[in-house]
Scaffold this active site. Sequence first.
Site, PDB file in Angstrom:
ATOM      1  N   HIS A 122       2.202  33.805  -6.989  1.00 13.10           N
ATOM      2  CA  HIS A 122       1.098  34.386  -6.203  1.00 13.10           C
ATOM      3  C   HIS A 122      -0.265  34.066  -6.841  1.00 13.10           C
ATOM      4  CE1 HIS A 122       0.051  37.823  -3.193  1.00 13.10           C
ATOM      5  NE2 HIS A 122      -0.920  36.915  -3.264  1.00 13.10           N
ATOM      6  N   ILE A 123      -0.554  32.773  -6.911  1.00 11.71           N
ATOM      7  CA  ILE A 123      -1.788  32.343  -7.582  1.00 11.71           C
ATOM      8  C   ILE A 123      -2.700  31.512  -6.677  1.00 11.71           C
ATOM      9  CG2 ILE A 123      -0.888  32.416  -9.951  1.00 11.71           C
ATOM     10  CD1 ILE A 123      -0.461  29.327  -9.710  1.00 11.71           C
ATOM     11  N   ARG A 154      -1.875  34.026  16.953  1.00 13.26           N
ATOM     12  CA  ARG A 154      -1.836  35.065  17.981  1.00 13.26           C
ATOM     13  C   ARG A 154      -2.878  34.781  19.044  1.00 13.26           C
ATOM     14  NH1 ARG A 154      -2.665  40.257  14.537  1.00 13.26           N
ATOM     15  NH2 ARG A 154      -3.873  38.633  13.557  1.00 13.26           N
ATOM     16  N   ALA A 160       1.054  32.996   2.467  1.00 14.35           N
ATOM     17  CA  ALA A 160       0.569  34.185   3.176  1.00 14.35           C
ATOM     18  C   ALA A 160       1.015  35.456   2.447  1.00 14.35           C
ATOM     19  CB  ALA A 160       1.050  34.151   4.615  1.00 14.35           C
ATOM     20  N   ARG A 161       2.156  35.961   2.814  1.00 16.37           N
ATOM     21  CA  ARG A 161       2.719  37.157   2.184  1.00 16.37           C
ATOM     22  C   ARG A 161       4.230  37.041   2.208  1.00 16.37           C
ATOM     23  NH1 ARG A 161      -1.221  38.378   0.145  1.00 16.37           N
ATOM     24  NH2 ARG A 161      -2.504  40.244   0.270  1.00 16.37           N
ATOM     25  N   GLY A 203      -6.423  31.303  10.968  1.00 13.16           N
ATOM     26  CA  GLY A 203      -7.643  32.027  10.587  1.00 13.16           C
ATOM     27  C   GLY A 203      -8.488  31.144   9.686  1.00 13.16           C
ATOM     28  N   ARG A 204      -9.304  31.785   8.843  1.00 11.49           N
ATOM     29  CA  ARG A 204     -10.200  31.011   7.974  1.00 11.49           C
ATOM     30  C   ARG A 204      -9.429  30.041   7.075  1.00 11.49           C
ATOM     31  NH1 ARG A 204     -11.377  36.121   7.142  1.00 11.49           N
ATOM     32  NH2 ARG A 204     -13.299  37.023   7.935  1.00 11.49           N
ATOM     33  N   ILE A 205      -8.383  30.568   6.425  1.00 10.66           N
ATOM     34  CA  ILE A 205      -7.657  29.726   5.462  1.00 10.66           C
ATOM     35  C   ILE A 205      -6.869  28.639   6.202  1.00 10.66           C
ATOM     36  CG2 ILE A 205      -5.905  29.712   3.629  1.00 10.66           C
ATOM     37  CD1 ILE A 205      -6.790  32.655   3.008  1.00 10.66           C
ATOM     38  N   GLU A 264       8.010  40.837  -4.360  1.00 15.20           N
ATOM     39  CA  GLU A 264       7.479  40.249  -5.605  1.00 15.20           C
ATOM     40  C   GLU A 264       6.932  41.347  -6.527  1.00 15.20           C
ATOM     41  OE1 GLU A 264       4.515  37.772  -3.529  1.00 15.20           O
ATOM     42  OE2 GLU A 264       2.973  38.892  -4.612  1.00 15.20           O
TER      43      GLU A 264
HETATM   44  C1  8YV Z   1      -4.781  38.087  -4.344  1.00 15.94           C
HETATM   45  C2  8YV Z   1      -4.107  37.601  -1.961  1.00 15.94           C
HETATM   46  O1  8YV Z   1      -4.653  37.412  -5.536  1.00 15.94           O
HETATM   47  O2  8YV Z   1      -6.312  38.036  -1.330  1.00 15.94           O
HETATM   48  C3  8YV Z   1      -5.128  38.134  -1.053  1.00 15.94           C
HETATM   49  O3  8YV Z   1      -4.728  38.684  -0.006  1.00 15.94           O
HETATM   50  O4  8YV Z   1      -2.973  37.542  -1.662  1.00 15.94           O
HETATM   51  C4  8YV Z   1      -4.508  37.091  -3.295  1.00 15.94           C
HETATM   52  O5  8YV Z   1      -5.665  36.334  -3.164  1.00 15.94           O
HETATM   53  C5  8YV Z   1      -3.974  39.302  -4.460  1.00 15.94           C
HETATM   54  O6  8YV Z   1      -3.666  39.943  -3.292  1.00 15.94           O
HETATM   55  C6  8YV Z   1      -4.723  40.255  -5.351  1.00 15.94           C
HETATM   56  O7  8YV Z   1      -3.912  41.295  -5.660  1.00 15.94           O
END
Ligand code: 8YV
Length: 330
Positions: free
Chosen positions: A290-291, A182, A242-243, A159-161, A272
């Site tokens: 998560h930064i 996908r 990602a997640r 995707g974009r990122i 997390e």
């Molecule tokens: C956020 C992120 O810091 O944008 C997202 O989906 O994972 C992070 O950039 C976070 O979700 C904010 O709560």
Amino acid sequence: MNASKRPRVLVARRIFPSVVARLREHFEVDTHDSDTALSQAELIARLQGCQGVFVAGTEPITGELIAACPGLKAVCSMAVGYNNIDVPACTARGVLVSNAPGVLTETTADFGFALMMATARRITESERYLRCGEWTTWQVDLFAGADIHGATLGILGMGRIGQAIARRGALGFGMKLAYHNRSRLSEAEEAELGARYLSKEALLREADHLVIVVPYSPASHHLIGAAELALMKPSATLTNVARGGVVDDAALARALHERRIAAAGLDVYEGEPAVHPDLLTVPNVVLTPHIASASGPTRLAMCELAASNLIAALIGGTPPTALNSQVLQP
Ligand code: 8YV
């Protein structure tokens, strides 16, 4: 406008005071001015009488919450990922949902690339060694890692990122690009990036550095587990911005411990802020809290975008990044 007639909104996390002040120009604003997320029950209680809520990626906006807050008209998130929000439930009840795409792309790509480099070149592992006073002599192979330049960058999720990370790799570091997504990019997009489309399995086999940038959904749960890690080169690195949940953290910790892959860089975790205990004890993993989107200007831009969506949704205008704008149709 008569103050008592103004819509009421809840800002569910501590955010920048300037953004709260902007919201106060339009709304009666209730704030949860804390870094601790409200529980579902607390959120439901605080949202009674509110038409809008400003959330981060951390507040679960479930179907149950939507049903329990009948006055709610807008849920605006400062995150791009929206796996914490039940969008179909919101749409079914006519609640507008927005996320924050675009404004964090380059910042997150910078971080993803930095995390990949730190992982490949063992930066934090070697810093810990130095700080502990263990550095006593030069050694020919001291913290010898993997090269970035000329290596194959494998991107899972284009995707974009993902594309912004790909550009950094190709233009800045002469990396060879391969990806799986996908939906495949157009021929023109692939040619512009110089990216080869591969099946997920082929990508895992070929990548020297795998970077994961897919959104989380039930379909991407444990997309990378023991079987997938077994396909990777023993010299390869894995970076996840990602997640949590996309990677099976227990399987990853085992693979790192047994050196079935060389190293990993993680910014996100299953469950997390808790981190799998086995990840905390393996040396060949770089861990950050998560930064990836956390540059000062970008975090402000994310908040401003969520505020713009909230103002447009409840006062008038077109929310710039709605996920279900069909709820606004008369
Ligand atoms: C956020 C992120 O810091 O944008 C997202 O989906 O994972 C992070 O950039 C976070 O979700 C904010 O709560």
